[in-house]
Design a protein around this motif. Sequence first.
Motif, PDB file in Angstrom:
ATOM      1  N   GLN A  39       0.839  -1.189   0.000  1.00 42.77           N
ATOM      2  CA  GLN A  39       0.000   0.000   0.000  1.00 42.77           C
ATOM      3  C   GLN A  39       0.881   1.249   0.000  1.00 42.77           C
ATOM      4  OE1 GLN A  39      -3.147  -0.436  -0.472  1.00 42.77           O
ATOM      5  NE2 GLN A  39      -3.073  -2.645  -0.146  1.00 42.77           N
ATOM      6  N   PRO A  40       0.373   2.373  -0.486  1.00 42.91           N
ATOM      7  CA  PRO A  40       1.171   3.609  -0.457  1.00 42.91           C
ATOM      8  C   PRO A  40       1.553   3.994   0.961  1.00 42.91           C
ATOM      9  CG  PRO A  40      -0.774   3.851  -1.861  1.00 42.91           C
ATOM     10  CD  PRO A  40      -0.945   2.562  -1.110  1.00 42.91           C
ATOM     11  N   CYS A  41       2.710   4.590   1.102  1.00 42.62           N
ATOM     12  CA  CYS A  41       3.190   5.081   2.393  1.00 42.62           C
ATOM     13  C   CYS A  41       3.430   6.587   2.301  1.00 42.62           C
ATOM     14  CB  CYS A  41       4.478   4.368   2.805  1.00 42.62           C
ATOM     15  SG  CYS A  41       4.261   2.603   3.142  1.00 42.62           S
ATOM     16  N   TRP A  42       3.339   7.244   3.429  1.00 47.25           N
ATOM     17  CA  TRP A  42       3.628   8.672   3.519  1.00 47.25           C
ATOM     18  C   TRP A  42       5.049   8.861   4.025  1.00 47.25           C
ATOM     19  CZ3 TRP A  42      -0.878  12.094   5.772  1.00 47.25           C
ATOM     20  CH2 TRP A  42      -2.008  11.959   4.954  1.00 47.25           C
ATOM     21  N   PRO A  43       5.930   9.490   3.270  1.00 48.75           N
ATOM     22  CA  PRO A  43       7.274   9.772   3.805  1.00 48.75           C
ATOM     23  C   PRO A  43       7.172  10.535   5.121  1.00 48.75           C
ATOM     24  CG  PRO A  43       7.176  10.249   1.452  1.00 48.75           C
ATOM     25  CD  PRO A  43       5.764   9.986   1.877  1.00 48.75           C
ATOM     26  N   SER A  44       7.970  10.129   6.085  1.00 47.66           N
ATOM     27  CA  SER A  44       7.905  10.740   7.418  1.00 47.66           C
ATOM     28  C   SER A  44       8.548  12.117   7.460  1.00 47.66           C
ATOM     29  CB  SER A  44       8.585   9.830   8.437  1.00 47.66           C
ATOM     30  OG  SER A  44       9.993   9.784   8.215  1.00 47.66           O
ATOM     31  N   GLY A  45       9.377  12.441   6.467  1.00 47.01           N
ATOM     32  CA  GLY A  45      10.128  13.692   6.511  1.00 47.01           C
ATOM     33  C   GLY A  45      11.494  13.532   7.147  1.00 47.01           C
ATOM     34  N   PHE A  46      11.808  12.329   7.618  1.00 45.01           N
ATOM     35  CA  PHE A  46      13.112  12.032   8.214  1.00 45.01           C
ATOM     36  C   PHE A  46      13.721  10.872   7.429  1.00 45.01           C
ATOM     37  CE2 PHE A  46      10.338  13.587  11.598  1.00 45.01           C
ATOM     38  CZ  PHE A  46      11.066  14.657  12.105  1.00 45.01           C
ATOM     39  N   ALA A  47      14.792  11.129   6.718  1.00 45.60           N
ATOM     40  CA  ALA A  47      15.393  10.103   5.860  1.00 45.60           C
ATOM     41  C   ALA A  47      15.841   8.891   6.663  1.00 45.60           C
ATOM     42  CB  ALA A  47      16.574  10.702   5.095  1.00 45.60           C
ATOM     43  N   ALA A  48      16.392   9.113   7.858  1.00 45.35           N
ATOM     44  CA  ALA A  48      16.874   7.990   8.670  1.00 45.35           C
ATOM     45  C   ALA A  48      15.723   7.097   9.109  1.00 45.35           C
ATOM     46  CB  ALA A  48      17.633   8.526   9.888  1.00 45.35           C
ATOM     47  N   LEU A  49      14.568   7.689   9.394  1.00 46.69           N
ATOM     48  CA  LEU A  49      13.406   6.892   9.801  1.00 46.69           C
ATOM     49  C   LEU A  49      12.804   6.164   8.608  1.00 46.69           C
ATOM     50  CD1 LEU A  49      11.309   5.976  11.846  1.00 46.69           C
ATOM     51  CD2 LEU A  49      10.121   8.157  11.521  1.00 46.69           C
TER      52      LEU A  49
END
Length: 259
Positions: A39-49
């Motif tokens: 399913q599509p995911c929303w990028p968290s805005g934190f590359a490491a996460l």
Amino acid sequence: MLSPHLPTPSPRLRALNTQALLAQHSGLWRAAHLGHSTQPCWPSGFAALDAELPGGGWPTQALSELLQAQPGEAELRLLAPALAASSGGSGSKPLLLINPPHEPHALPGLGERELLWLQPSSVAQALWSAEQALASNAVVVVAWLERADAAQLRRLQAAAQHCSSPAFVLRPLGCAAQSSPAPLRLSLACAGPGMLQLQLLKRRGPPCAQPLWLQAWPGALQQQLSPRQQGAATAPPPTPAPLAQPRVDARRAHASAAR
């Protein structure tokens, strides 16, 4: 029972057949590898996460459970980048806060997303509100649930499977030892003015033994600090230099030992 006329497959051939079967089914994954969300995911805005989350972001059609010792301290700092990045469009959903620990006012960093707020008078009403909101698929749900058993969380997980956006449930850190149907569980703590510490407790993939350190300033404070000031404030303290060892004259030490 195998026929005596048919050769027994070698271990290498059985392994190859297993790999071929796994390749044919994208929904299957090995516990030693990070899962891939269908399913599509929303990028968290934190590359490491994102690098540690299956699918590279917050999952949709599923619950994400955040555990912390002090509610209201850091959760919106963690979620704000993802919520802001998905706001403002024609398909943007309002943000629904259910039973937040503090009265929400202006929330810097969340973009132009419409904000709704519910303060149910009981735990049962909070659970009912969260389930109905998730089933409606009309809002992005962030619910603070101080008490919820496994059966109640399963109802929320079932309702979240209809959501085209992530769904977040926040619970006390003491619930970490309890079982949960949420596919993703993290513990969250504030580790300084501009730093968050995360521990991945459950995900579709191997355990993540090391905590994650994320730079995440409160929205109002971030607007007042320059990028250089933010970086200086969140930089780890310098490692102290090792103490200089005293120099010893080898001849004098040998003479002293001979005495």
